[in-house]
Design a protein around this motif. Structure first.
Motif, PDB file in Angstrom:
ATOM      1  N   LEU A 149       0.936  -1.271   0.101  1.00  8.90           N
ATOM      2  CA  LEU A 149      -0.039   0.049  -0.035  1.00  8.90           C
ATOM      3  C   LEU A 149       0.969   1.236  -0.086  1.00  8.90           C
ATOM      4  CD1 LEU A 149      -2.724  -1.226   2.560  1.00  8.90           C
ATOM      5  CD2 LEU A 149      -3.258  -0.774   0.086  1.00  8.90           C
ATOM      6  N   MET A 150       1.886   1.365   0.641  1.00 10.75           N
ATOM      7  CA  MET A 150       2.811   2.187   0.846  1.00 10.75           C
ATOM      8  C   MET A 150       3.673   2.403  -0.340  1.00 10.75           C
ATOM      9  SD  MET A 150       4.249   3.113   4.396  1.00 10.75           S
ATOM     10  CE  MET A 150       3.344   3.435   5.792  1.00 10.75           C
ATOM     11  N   TRP A 151       4.076   1.334  -1.162  1.00 10.32           N
ATOM     12  CA  TRP A 151       4.536   1.505  -2.513  1.00 10.32           C
ATOM     13  C   TRP A 151       3.669   2.167  -3.596  1.00 10.32           C
ATOM     14  CZ3 TRP A 151       9.141   1.578  -4.667  1.00 10.32           C
ATOM     15  CH2 TRP A 151       9.275   1.061  -6.112  1.00 10.32           C
ATOM     16  N   GLU A 152       2.369   1.751  -3.502  1.00  7.22           N
ATOM     17  CA  GLU A 152       1.428   2.186  -4.351  1.00  7.22           C
ATOM     18  C   GLU A 152       0.920   3.713  -4.149  1.00  7.22           C
ATOM     19  OE1 GLU A 152      -1.841  -0.495  -3.955  1.00  7.22           O
ATOM     20  OE2 GLU A 152      -0.944  -2.044  -5.157  1.00  7.22           O
ATOM     21  N   GLY A 153       1.579   4.316  -3.006  1.00  6.99           N
ATOM     22  CA  GLY A 153       1.433   5.617  -2.843  1.00  6.99           C
ATOM     23  C   GLY A 153      -0.047   5.908  -2.159  1.00  6.99           C
ATOM     24  N   THR A 154      -0.593   4.915  -1.840  1.00  9.18           N
ATOM     25  CA  THR A 154      -2.026   5.041  -1.126  1.00  9.18           C
ATOM     26  C   THR A 154      -1.962   6.172   0.020  1.00  9.18           C
ATOM     27  OG1 THR A 154      -2.487   2.698  -1.736  1.00  9.18           O
ATOM     28  CG2 THR A 154      -4.029   3.988  -0.545  1.00  9.18           C
ATOM     29  N   SER A 155      -2.877   7.117   0.003  1.00  7.77           N
ATOM     30  CA  SER A 155      -3.277   8.040   0.906  1.00  7.77           C
ATOM     31  C   SER A 155      -3.078   7.364   2.237  1.00  7.77           C
ATOM     32  CB  SER A 155      -4.115   9.048   0.853  1.00  7.77           C
ATOM     33  OG  SER A 155      -3.865  10.074   1.634  1.00  7.77           O
ATOM     34  N   TYR A 156      -2.680   7.879   3.574  1.00  7.42           N
ATOM     35  CA  TYR A 156      -2.787   7.250   4.523  1.00  7.42           C
ATOM     36  C   TYR A 156      -2.584   8.554   5.887  1.00  7.42           C
ATOM     37  CZ  TYR A 156       2.261   6.968   4.989  1.00  7.42           C
ATOM     38  OH  TYR A 156       3.567   7.417   5.048  1.00  7.42           O
ATOM     39  N   ALA A 157      -3.000   7.834   7.138  1.00  8.85           N
ATOM     40  CA  ALA A 157      -2.838   8.561   8.111  1.00  8.85           C
ATOM     41  C   ALA A 157      -2.336   7.707   9.332  1.00  8.85           C
ATOM     42  CB  ALA A 157      -4.327   9.212   8.777  1.00  8.85           C
ATOM     43  N   TRP A 158      -1.321   8.531  10.117  1.00  8.27           N
ATOM     44  CA  TRP A 158      -0.937   7.538  11.325  1.00  8.27           C
ATOM     45  C   TRP A 158      -1.856   7.585  12.439  1.00  8.27           C
ATOM     46  CZ3 TRP A 158       3.221   4.629  10.797  1.00  8.27           C
ATOM     47  CH2 TRP A 158       4.116   4.889   9.840  1.00  8.27           C
ATOM     48  N   ARG A 159      -2.419   6.553  12.807  1.00  5.76           N
ATOM     49  CA  ARG A 159      -3.300   6.611  14.250  1.00  5.76           C
ATOM     50  C   ARG A 159      -2.513   5.909  15.422  1.00  5.76           C
ATOM     51  NH1 ARG A 159      -8.557   7.119  13.422  1.00  5.76           N
ATOM     52  NH2 ARG A 159      -9.328   7.486  11.193  1.00  5.76           N
ATOM     53  N   LEU A 160      -3.008   6.393  16.415  1.00  6.72           N
ATOM     54  CA  LEU A 160      -2.506   6.042  17.910  1.00  6.72           C
ATOM     55  C   LEU A 160      -3.206   4.812  18.175  1.00  6.72           C
ATOM     56  CD1 LEU A 160      -0.185   7.047  19.761  1.00  6.72           C
ATOM     57  CD2 LEU A 160      -2.179   8.410  21.196  1.00  6.72           C
ATOM     58  N   ASP A 161      -2.332   3.628  18.505  1.00  2.00           N
ATOM     59  CA  ASP A 161      -3.224   2.644  19.083  1.00  2.00           C
ATOM     60  C   ASP A 161      -3.431   2.907  20.350  1.00  2.00           C
ATOM     61  OD1 ASP A 161      -3.667   0.043  20.266  1.00  2.00           O
ATOM     62  OD2 ASP A 161      -2.445  -0.999  18.926  1.00  2.00           O
ATOM     63  N   MET A 162      -4.673   3.290  20.762  1.00  2.00           N
ATOM     64  CA  MET A 162      -4.828   3.815  22.033  1.00  2.00           C
ATOM     65  C   MET A 162      -4.719   2.721  23.233  1.00  2.00           C
ATOM     66  SD  MET A 162      -5.108   6.892  23.250  1.00  2.00           S
ATOM     67  CE  MET A 162      -5.855   7.986  22.018  1.00  2.00           C
ATOM     68  N   GLU A 163      -5.183   1.529  22.889  1.00  2.00           N
ATOM     69  CA  GLU A 163      -4.914   0.753  23.883  1.00  2.00           C
ATOM     70  C   GLU A 163      -3.728   0.699  24.249  1.00  2.00           C
ATOM     71  OE1 GLU A 163      -7.525  -2.562  23.248  1.00  2.00           O
ATOM     72  OE2 GLU A 163      -6.407  -3.804  24.484  1.00  2.00           O
ATOM     73  N   LYS A 164      -2.755   0.287  23.437  1.00  5.34           N
ATOM     74  CA  LYS A 164      -1.560   0.009  23.402  1.00  5.34           C
ATOM     75  C   LYS A 164      -0.633   1.386  24.165  1.00  5.34           C
ATOM     76  CE  LYS A 164       1.964  -2.391  20.622  1.00  5.34           C
ATOM     77  NZ  LYS A 164       2.333  -2.636  19.242  1.00  5.34           N
ATOM     78  N   ALA A 165      -1.104   2.392  23.745  1.00  8.45           N
ATOM     79  CA  ALA A 165      -0.505   3.656  23.985  1.00  8.45           C
ATOM     80  C   ALA A 165      -0.803   4.170  25.483  1.00  8.45           C
ATOM     81  CB  ALA A 165      -0.787   4.617  23.384  1.00  8.45           C
ATOM     82  N   LYS A 166      -2.114   3.769  26.114  1.00  5.23           N
ATOM     83  CA  LYS A 166      -2.258   4.080  27.257  1.00  5.23           C
ATOM     84  C   LYS A 166      -1.557   2.919  28.300  1.00  5.23           C
ATOM     85  CE  LYS A 166      -6.289   4.524  30.413  1.00  5.23           C
ATOM     86  NZ  LYS A 166      -7.675   3.688  30.846  1.00  5.23           N
ATOM     87  N   ALA A 167      -1.749   1.796  27.771  1.00  2.00           N
ATOM     88  CA  ALA A 167      -0.905   0.749  28.400  1.00  2.00           C
ATOM     89  C   ALA A 167       0.543   0.952  28.835  1.00  2.00           C
ATOM     90  CB  ALA A 167      -1.124  -0.572  28.059  1.00  2.00           C
ATOM     91  N   LEU A 168       1.063   1.653  27.683  1.00  2.00           N
ATOM     92  CA  LEU A 168       2.808   1.832  27.799  1.00  2.00           C
ATOM     93  C   LEU A 168       2.922   3.050  28.728  1.00  2.00           C
ATOM     94  CD1 LEU A 168       5.419   1.212  27.062  1.00  2.00           C
ATOM     95  CD2 LEU A 168       5.155   2.606  24.875  1.00  2.00           C
ATOM     96  N   ALA A 169       1.903   4.165  28.398  1.00  2.00           N
ATOM     97  CA  ALA A 169       2.001   5.448  29.456  1.00  2.00           C
ATOM     98  C   ALA A 169       1.751   5.283  30.965  1.00  2.00           C
ATOM     99  CB  ALA A 169       1.169   6.318  28.873  1.00  2.00           C
ATOM    100  N   GLU A 170       1.118   4.011  31.107  1.00  2.00           N
ATOM    101  CA  GLU A 170       0.682   3.725  32.513  1.00  2.00           C
ATOM    102  C   GLU A 170       1.991   3.017  33.090  1.00  2.00           C
ATOM    103  OE1 GLU A 170      -3.767   4.539  32.858  1.00  2.00           O
ATOM    104  OE2 GLU A 170      -3.490   2.388  32.742  1.00  2.00           O
ATOM    105  N   GLU A 171       2.391   1.988  32.114  1.00  2.00           N
ATOM    106  CA  GLU A 171       3.458   1.157  32.504  1.00  2.00           C
ATOM    107  C   GLU A 171       4.682   2.180  32.968  1.00  2.00           C
ATOM    108  OE1 GLU A 171       4.615  -1.849  29.781  1.00  2.00           O
ATOM    109  OE2 GLU A 171       6.647  -1.445  30.319  1.00  2.00           O
ATOM    110  N   ARG A 172       4.963   3.403  32.319  1.00  2.00           N
ATOM    111  CA  ARG A 172       5.905   4.286  32.521  1.00  2.00           C
ATOM    112  C   ARG A 172       5.925   4.931  33.827  1.00  2.00           C
ATOM    113  NH1 ARG A 172       7.980   7.302  26.916  1.00  2.00           N
ATOM    114  NH2 ARG A 172       9.161   5.444  26.412  1.00  2.00           N
ATOM    115  N   THR A 173       4.409   5.320  33.983  1.00  2.00           N
ATOM    116  CA  THR A 173       4.160   6.281  35.297  1.00  2.00           C
ATOM    117  C   THR A 173       4.063   5.502  36.394  1.00  2.00           C
ATOM    118  OG1 THR A 173       1.695   6.405  34.619  1.00  2.00           O
ATOM    119  CG2 THR A 173       3.338   8.437  33.914  1.00  2.00           C
ATOM    120  N   GLY A 174       3.959   4.180  36.328  1.00  2.00           N
ATOM    121  CA  GLY A 174       3.516   3.060  37.440  1.00  2.00           C
ATOM    122  C   GLY A 174       2.219   3.056  37.839  1.00  2.00           C
ATOM    123  N   GLY A 175       1.281   3.701  37.120  1.00  2.00           N
ATOM    124  CA  GLY A 175      -0.178   3.552  37.745  1.00  2.00           C
ATOM    125  C   GLY A 175      -1.002   4.114  37.035  1.00  2.00           C
TER     126      GLY A 175
END
Ligand code: GLU
Length: 303
Positions: A149-175
């Motif tokens: 898809l990238m090679w074909e030049g299809t337009s895209y947006a970067w999305r935040l994987d919220m579940e993963k992002a929140k889990a990682l953020a909470e892991e970092r802050t410890g709660g």
């Protein structure tokens, strides 16, 4: 806990895609007066990442209207359009953490995917701004398909994987993550509040042609400018949930939030940049004074 600082820093961050109206004046006064009262600094930031909608004459009009309102702010003024490289670095950091994914879905595809799941569109969850919560298409694309898809030049947006992002953020802050609201949200939410970024789901954090989004740019710049207190309208209150996650993942400090009510017209409608009757320029042309503007927003006249 956000650090207590002897020099609080406040800001007003308009987007130059229209003229300022009463709601902006109210917001700018909130920041400037809190700074004066609390012995802090007041900054103006021009949020012009949307190069298609922002205009130079609106930027000039912001300076002119703010000066007419009797406001003063520090120079030089930071402009987001000069900072795309920094935002791109932040995106790289998020990519490195594995919490963003390229999403090729069009709006049509999103709707079709929801319907295919047998859920009526009216019943699908919407975020606090009324947009459909992203159903997760393209999230787990096999690497081969992704390269194609990238090679074909299809337009895209970067999305935040919220579940993963929140889990990682909470892991970092410890709660569980929270934010401190010293004003109030639309439902009166105040005090130390738990974050619920799932309200928004997998938000767009950058586009193929614009390497950032409001969420990323505002988070980076508030930190870069040392903003300690964010005064802004309640229309942006729920976005704080997303901003807190980004702050932790990007290693940025936690500011305090003071969301204020929105100024509405007589019919209770939120003001928009096309509400010419409430525009600062129109009111000024009608002979109103800055004190009239203050009164119209419910503030006491200036001393
Ligand atoms: N630039 C945004 C706007 O004009 C405000 C951003 C903020 O205060 O966080 O609505």
């Amino acid at each position: 806990m956000p650090p207590t600082t002897p020099f609080p820093v406040f800001r007003f961050a308009p987007s130059p895609n229209g003229y300022l109206h009463l709601g902006h004046a109210y917001s700018a006064y909130q920041g400037a007066e809190a700074a004066a009262r609390e012995g802090g600094r007041f900054l103006l930031r021009i949020e012009d990442i949307d190069v298609g909608r922002c205009r130079e004459d609106y930027v000039d009009a912001i300076y002119e209207d703010m000066a007419w309102l009797g406001l003063s702010w520090e120079r030089p003024v930071l402009r987001q359009s000069a900072r795309f490289a920094l935002y791109e670095d932040a995106l790289k950091t998020l990519r490195g953490l594995g919490v963003v994914y390229p999403c090729f879905a069009t709006r049509k595809e999103i709707i079709a995917a929801i319907e295919e799941m047998g859920v009526a569109l009216e019943r699908w969850p919407r975020d606090p701004d009324g947009a459909l919560v992203y159903p997760g298409l393209y999230k787990d694309l096999p690497p081969r398909e992704l390269s194609r898809l990238m090679w074909e030049g299809t337009s895209y947006a970067w999305r935040l994987d919220m579940e993963k992002a929140k889990a990682l953020a909470e892991e970092r802050t410890g709660g569980p993550l929270t934010f401190l609201e010293e004003g109030a949200g639309p439902k009166g939410e105040t005090g130390r509040l738990p974050i619920e970024p799932e309200l928004y789901g997998d938000v767009v954090v950058a586009r193929k042609d614009v390497p950032t989004s409001y969420h990323v740019a505002v988070t980076i710049d508030d930190a870069a400018q040392g903003v300690t207190h964010i005064t802004r309208g309640q229309d942006l209150f729920y976005m704080t949930h997303v901003h807190r996650v980004l702050q932790v993942l990007l290693g940025l400090p936690e500011p305090v939030y003071r969301h204020h009510p929105l100024i509405r017209d007589e019919t209770g409608r939120r003001l928009s940049k096309t509400a010419a009757d409430m525009g600062i320029r129109e009111l000024r042309a009608m002979g109103k004074t800055p004190d009239d503007i203050r009164r119209m927003t419910g503030l006491e006249p200036a001393l």
